[in-house]
Design a protein around this motif. Structure first.
Motif, PDB file in Angstrom:
ATOM      1  N   ALA A  21       0.832  -1.196   0.000  1.00  0.00           N
ATOM      2  CA  ALA A  21       0.000   0.000   0.000  1.00  0.00           C
ATOM      3  C   ALA A  21       0.870   1.250   0.000  1.00  0.00           C
ATOM      4  O   ALA A  21       0.557   2.232  -0.670  1.00  0.00           O
ATOM      5  CB  ALA A  21      -0.932  -0.006   1.204  1.00  0.00           C
ATOM      6  N   SER A  22       1.961   1.216   0.731  1.00  0.00           N
ATOM      7  CA  SER A  22       2.860   2.364   0.766  1.00  0.00           C
ATOM      8  C   SER A  22       3.497   2.595  -0.604  1.00  0.00           C
ATOM      9  O   SER A  22       3.662   3.738  -1.029  1.00  0.00           O
ATOM     10  CB  SER A  22       3.954   2.158   1.811  1.00  0.00           C
ATOM     11  OG  SER A  22       3.394   2.089   3.089  1.00  0.00           O
ATOM     12  N   ALA A  23       3.861   1.519  -1.267  1.00  0.00           N
ATOM     13  CA  ALA A  23       4.443   1.650  -2.599  1.00  0.00           C
ATOM     14  C   ALA A  23       3.425   2.237  -3.570  1.00  0.00           C
ATOM     15  O   ALA A  23       3.758   3.106  -4.374  1.00  0.00           O
ATOM     16  CB  ALA A  23       4.943   0.297  -3.087  1.00  0.00           C
ATOM     17  N   ALA A  24       2.185   1.789  -3.485  1.00  0.00           N
ATOM     18  CA  ALA A  24       1.136   2.329  -4.360  1.00  0.00           C
ATOM     19  C   ALA A  24       0.903   3.802  -4.057  1.00  0.00           C
ATOM     20  O   ALA A  24       0.743   4.610  -4.980  1.00  0.00           O
ATOM     21  CB  ALA A  24      -0.150   1.535  -4.177  1.00  0.00           C
ATOM     22  N   ALA A  25       0.906   4.172  -2.788  1.00  0.00           N
ATOM     23  CA  ALA A  25       0.723   5.578  -2.416  1.00  0.00           C
ATOM     24  C   ALA A  25       1.886   6.422  -2.924  1.00  0.00           C
ATOM     25  O   ALA A  25       1.690   7.554  -3.371  1.00  0.00           O
ATOM     26  CB  ALA A  25       0.582   5.703  -0.908  1.00  0.00           C
ATOM     27  N   ALA A  26       3.085   5.888  -2.869  1.00  0.00           N
ATOM     28  CA  ALA A  26       4.258   6.625  -3.358  1.00  0.00           C
ATOM     29  C   ALA A  26       4.177   6.838  -4.865  1.00  0.00           C
ATOM     30  O   ALA A  26       4.518   7.913  -5.370  1.00  0.00           O
ATOM     31  CB  ALA A  26       5.532   5.882  -2.991  1.00  0.00           C
ATOM     32  N   LEU A  29       1.571   9.531  -5.426  1.00  0.00           N
ATOM     33  CA  LEU A  29       2.126  10.826  -5.053  1.00  0.00           C
ATOM     34  C   LEU A  29       3.099  11.330  -6.110  1.00  0.00           C
ATOM     35  O   LEU A  29       3.075  12.500  -6.484  1.00  0.00           O
ATOM     36  CB  LEU A  29       2.819  10.738  -3.701  1.00  0.00           C
ATOM     37  CG  LEU A  29       3.497  12.017  -3.214  1.00  0.00           C
ATOM     38  CD1 LEU A  29       2.461  13.105  -2.996  1.00  0.00           C
ATOM     39  CD2 LEU A  29       4.277  11.758  -1.946  1.00  0.00           C
ATOM     40  N   PHE A  30       3.948  10.450  -6.606  1.00  0.00           N
ATOM     41  CA  PHE A  30       4.895  10.823  -7.665  1.00  0.00           C
ATOM     42  C   PHE A  30       4.148  11.298  -8.899  1.00  0.00           C
ATOM     43  O   PHE A  30       4.483  12.321  -9.481  1.00  0.00           O
ATOM     44  CB  PHE A  30       5.795   9.632  -8.006  1.00  0.00           C
ATOM     45  CG  PHE A  30       6.773   9.938  -9.103  1.00  0.00           C
ATOM     46  CD1 PHE A  30       7.922  10.652  -8.838  1.00  0.00           C
ATOM     47  CD2 PHE A  30       6.528   9.524 -10.396  1.00  0.00           C
ATOM     48  CE1 PHE A  30       8.830  10.945  -9.845  1.00  0.00           C
ATOM     49  CE2 PHE A  30       7.421   9.810 -11.406  1.00  0.00           C
ATOM     50  CZ  PHE A  30       8.578  10.520 -11.128  1.00  0.00           C
ATOM     51  N   THR A  31       3.116  10.562  -9.280  1.00  0.00           N
ATOM     52  CA  THR A  31       2.369  10.905 -10.488  1.00  0.00           C
ATOM     53  C   THR A  31       1.641  12.231 -10.324  1.00  0.00           C
ATOM     54  O   THR A  31       1.647  13.068 -11.223  1.00  0.00           O
ATOM     55  CB  THR A  31       1.357   9.787 -10.816  1.00  0.00           C
ATOM     56  OG1 THR A  31       2.074   8.565 -10.970  1.00  0.00           O
ATOM     57  CG2 THR A  31       0.593  10.085 -12.083  1.00  0.00           C
ATOM     58  N   ALA A  33       2.232  14.717  -8.025  1.00  0.00           N
ATOM     59  CA  ALA A  33       3.027  15.872  -7.616  1.00  0.00           C
ATOM     60  C   ALA A  33       4.200  16.154  -8.549  1.00  0.00           C
ATOM     61  O   ALA A  33       4.419  17.290  -8.945  1.00  0.00           O
ATOM     62  CB  ALA A  33       3.537  15.659  -6.195  1.00  0.00           C
ATOM     63  N   VAL A  34       4.959  15.157  -8.907  1.00  0.00           N
ATOM     64  CA  VAL A  34       6.217  15.377  -9.613  1.00  0.00           C
ATOM     65  C   VAL A  34       6.015  15.536 -11.118  1.00  0.00           C
ATOM     66  O   VAL A  34       6.645  16.404 -11.727  1.00  0.00           O
ATOM     67  CB  VAL A  34       7.216  14.240  -9.302  1.00  0.00           C
ATOM     68  CG1 VAL A  34       8.485  14.399 -10.099  1.00  0.00           C
ATOM     69  CG2 VAL A  34       7.517  14.221  -7.812  1.00  0.00           C
ATOM     70  N   VAL A  35       5.160  14.769 -11.699  1.00  0.00           N
ATOM     71  CA  VAL A  35       4.972  14.827 -13.152  1.00  0.00           C
ATOM     72  C   VAL A  35       4.447  16.199 -13.605  1.00  0.00           C
ATOM     73  O   VAL A  35       4.998  16.777 -14.558  1.00  0.00           O
ATOM     74  CB  VAL A  35       4.079  13.665 -13.644  1.00  0.00           C
ATOM     75  CG1 VAL A  35       3.703  13.838 -15.103  1.00  0.00           C
ATOM     76  CG2 VAL A  35       4.784  12.332 -13.421  1.00  0.00           C
ATOM     77  N   PRO A  36       3.435  16.787 -12.945  1.00  0.00           N
ATOM     78  CA  PRO A  36       3.030  18.140 -13.364  1.00  0.00           C
ATOM     79  C   PRO A  36       4.130  19.186 -13.157  1.00  0.00           C
ATOM     80  O   PRO A  36       4.252  20.116 -13.960  1.00  0.00           O
ATOM     81  CB  PRO A  36       1.821  18.448 -12.484  1.00  0.00           C
ATOM     82  CG  PRO A  36       1.283  17.114 -12.126  1.00  0.00           C
ATOM     83  CD  PRO A  36       2.483  16.235 -11.991  1.00  0.00           C
ATOM     84  N   LEU A  37       4.925  19.050 -12.096  1.00  0.00           N
ATOM     85  CA  LEU A  37       6.034  19.975 -11.895  1.00  0.00           C
ATOM     86  C   LEU A  37       7.061  19.853 -13.015  1.00  0.00           C
ATOM     87  O   LEU A  37       7.585  20.863 -13.497  1.00  0.00           O
ATOM     88  CB  LEU A  37       6.696  19.729 -10.540  1.00  0.00           C
ATOM     89  CG  LEU A  37       5.879  20.164  -9.324  1.00  0.00           C
ATOM     90  CD1 LEU A  37       6.599  19.745  -8.050  1.00  0.00           C
ATOM     91  CD2 LEU A  37       5.645  21.649  -9.340  1.00  0.00           C
ATOM     92  N   ALA A  38       7.325  18.648 -13.431  1.00  0.00           N
ATOM     93  CA  ALA A  38       8.264  18.442 -14.538  1.00  0.00           C
ATOM     94  C   ALA A  38       7.701  19.040 -15.826  1.00  0.00           C
ATOM     95  O   ALA A  38       8.443  19.656 -16.603  1.00  0.00           O
ATOM     96  CB  ALA A  38       8.544  16.955 -14.710  1.00  0.00           C
TER      97      ALA A  38
END
Length: 59
Positions: A21-26, A29-31, A33-38
């Motif tokens: 579950a933690s891996a799925a949440a990570a 979160l990456f998708t 938060a980080v992808v739109p910033l990139a």
């Protein structure tokens, strides 16, 4: 197998779904938060590069 090893193995079995579950949440979160910033960084960099390029070439 010792009693301690059995307890550790049982604890690992109990915690395994939590780690998944933690891996799925990570990943989420990456998708989110980080992808739109990139993408925003790409757009800003590309626009700035084009503006500087036009300013230099059309002098």
């Amino acid at each position: 197998m010792s009693v301690f090893a059995g307890l550790v193995e049982r604890l690992a079995d109990l915690l395994q779904p939590l780690f998944h579950a933690s891996a799925a949440a990570a990943i989420v979160l990456f998708t989110v938060a980080v992808v739109p910033l990139a993408a925003a960084l790409y757009v800003v960099t590309s626009t700035a590069w084009s503006a500087v390029e036009r300013a230099v070439l059309y002098r």
